[in-house]
Write an enzyme that holds these catalytic residues in place. Structure first.
Site, mmCIF file in Angstrom:
data_model
loop_
_atom_site.group_PDB
_atom_site.id
_atom_site.type_symbol
_atom_site.label_atom_id
_atom_site.label_comp_id
_atom_site.label_asym_id
_atom_site.label_seq_id
_atom_site.Cartn_x
_atom_site.Cartn_y
_atom_site.Cartn_z
ATOM 1 N N GLU A 179 57.366 58.848 23.251
ATOM 2 C CA GLU A 179 58.541 58.014 23.511
ATOM 3 C C GLU A 179 59.658 58.875 24.103
ATOM 4 O OE1 GLU A 179 59.385 56.371 19.652
ATOM 5 O OE2 GLU A 179 60.465 58.167 19.013
ATOM 6 N N LYS A 193 62.915 48.193 17.281
ATOM 7 C CA LYS A 193 63.664 48.702 16.146
ATOM 8 C C LYS A 193 64.024 47.532 15.237
ATOM 9 C CE LYS A 193 64.231 53.174 16.990
ATOM 10 N NZ LYS A 193 63.893 54.222 16.009
#
EC number: 5.5.1.1
Length: 375
Positions: free
Chosen positions: A329, A171
């Site tokens: 995910e 991220k």
């Protein structure tokens, strides 16, 4: 023959479930805990179906919050469905679509619960109600989101050693561009060919930043770049998709099945992230998948960091896809330290394994639920 009817729909906020690693840093929000909305659909034959509607960071990611989801279900969606046939999911969801614009998270949770109930009623897993599974397990990526390079490397190496994950998503976007690029490249160099490394920018770059960053990331072995720029900059997305050495994945750009069609027509992404919550349910997300397949666009099974119920609802849909090139995910349950079901999902050998038990294959742990429930 008397139809089985929907008798009651209850939305329960499951408040502040602790995570294994506070903070979990995203570009738009830092998570300390996660809050879920549990949806229980009780039917006249005694069968109960369960679903989940979960957002990230309240209103930080999307247009719905846990409190808003519950309020809209209680005041509008549930009253519209009570008394309808529980086994006619098409009719139920059509009525909700006519009644309420958007509200895809709430609708997804309700549809998941109706599918769970129907699967239990017929003795079939939800995947069979969706046409039948073509696989029994799904590759699952893990998100590295501490923001600390050394810590993220150590975490990835541990996941490889225990055979939990071999695909990692970083991220990025909240830090200065040079800092983020240095962080990502260092992790990829350390992990080498033992792992696939990808990034998720959550729309935080402008096009000028993305042009440079995509080149650097692609040149350094990053396999995928997720939503680098704003969803409203469609022409910029098209340009990036044409010039980036690493494939571009659309996530925030897809807020409906119609968005998927438009993106495919414009050539704005090479990969679509599929999320049942943003499409309005497991059946709706399969329509997005069909658009992608017709356009030659690869697929990836996304998450809203749901708990076990939402994760299994997604998984049952993804099991039916002919291609799922980039895996999934669906790690949400692994991020939480508390569980509200009796059968936590099984992760081993880099895969999530989905049983063939009826419905979603889950039952609620009522005692644990009571600890976190807010009605």
């Amino acid at each position: 023959m008397t139809s089985v009817l929907i008798e009651r729909i209850e939305a329960i906020i499951v408040h502040d479930l602790p995570t294994i690693r506070p903070p979990h840093k995203l570009a738009m929000h830092t998570m300390q805990t996660q809050t879920l909305v549990l949806i229980r659909v009780r039917c006249s034959d005694g069968v109960e179906g369960i679903g989940e509607a979960t957002t990230i960071g309240g209103l930080a990611y999307g247009y719905e919050s846990p409190e808003g989801i519950k309020a809209n279900i209680d005041a509008h969606l549930a009253p519209a469905l009570v008394g309808l046939p529980a086994d006619n999911i098409n009719a139920a969801m059509l009525k909700l679509d006519k009644l309420a614009k958007g509200n895809t998270f709430a609708k997804s949770g309700i549809e998941s619960a109706l599918l769970d109930a129907q699967g239990k009623r017929l003795g079939l897993p939800v995947s069979e109600l969706l046409g039948g599974r073509v696989r029994d397990s799904l590759e699952v990526a893990w998100t590295l989101a501490s923001g600390d390079t050394a810590r993220d490397i150590a975490e990835a190496q541990h996941m490889l050693e225990i055979r939990r994950h071999r695909v990692f998503k970083l991220k990025i976007g909240a830090n200065p561009l040079a800092q983020d690029l240095k962080h990502v490249v260092a992790i990829k160099r350390e992990l080498g060919d033992s792992a696939s490394v990808r990034v998720d920018v959550n729309q935080y770059w402008d096009e000028s930043q993305a042009i440079r960053a995509c080149q650097v990331l692609g040149d350094n072995g990053i396999d995928l770049i997720e939503q680098p720029i704003s969803r409203i900059n469609r022409s910029g997305q098209v340009r990036l998709n044409q010039r980036s050495p690493a494939p571009i994945m659309a996530d925030e750009s897809i807020e409906s099945v119609e968005d998927a069609f438009s993106l495919a027509a414009d050539g704005a992404a090479s990969i679509f992230a599929l999320k049942i919550a943003k499409n309005g349910g497991p059946r709706a997300v399969l329509r997005t998948a069909q658009i992608a397949e017709a356009a030659g666009i690869a697929l990836y099974g996304g998450t809203m960091l749901e708990g076990s119920i939402g994760t299994l609802a997604s998984a049952h849909a993804f099991l039916t896809l002919r291609q799922l090139t980039w895996g999934t995910e669906l790690f949400g349950p692994l991020l939480l330290t508390e569980e509200i079901v009796n059968e936590p999902p099984q992760y081993r050998d880099f895969q999530l394994h989905i049983p063939r038990t009826p419905g979603l294959g889950l039952t609620l742990d009522e005692q644990r639920l009571a600890r976190f429930a807010r009605r």
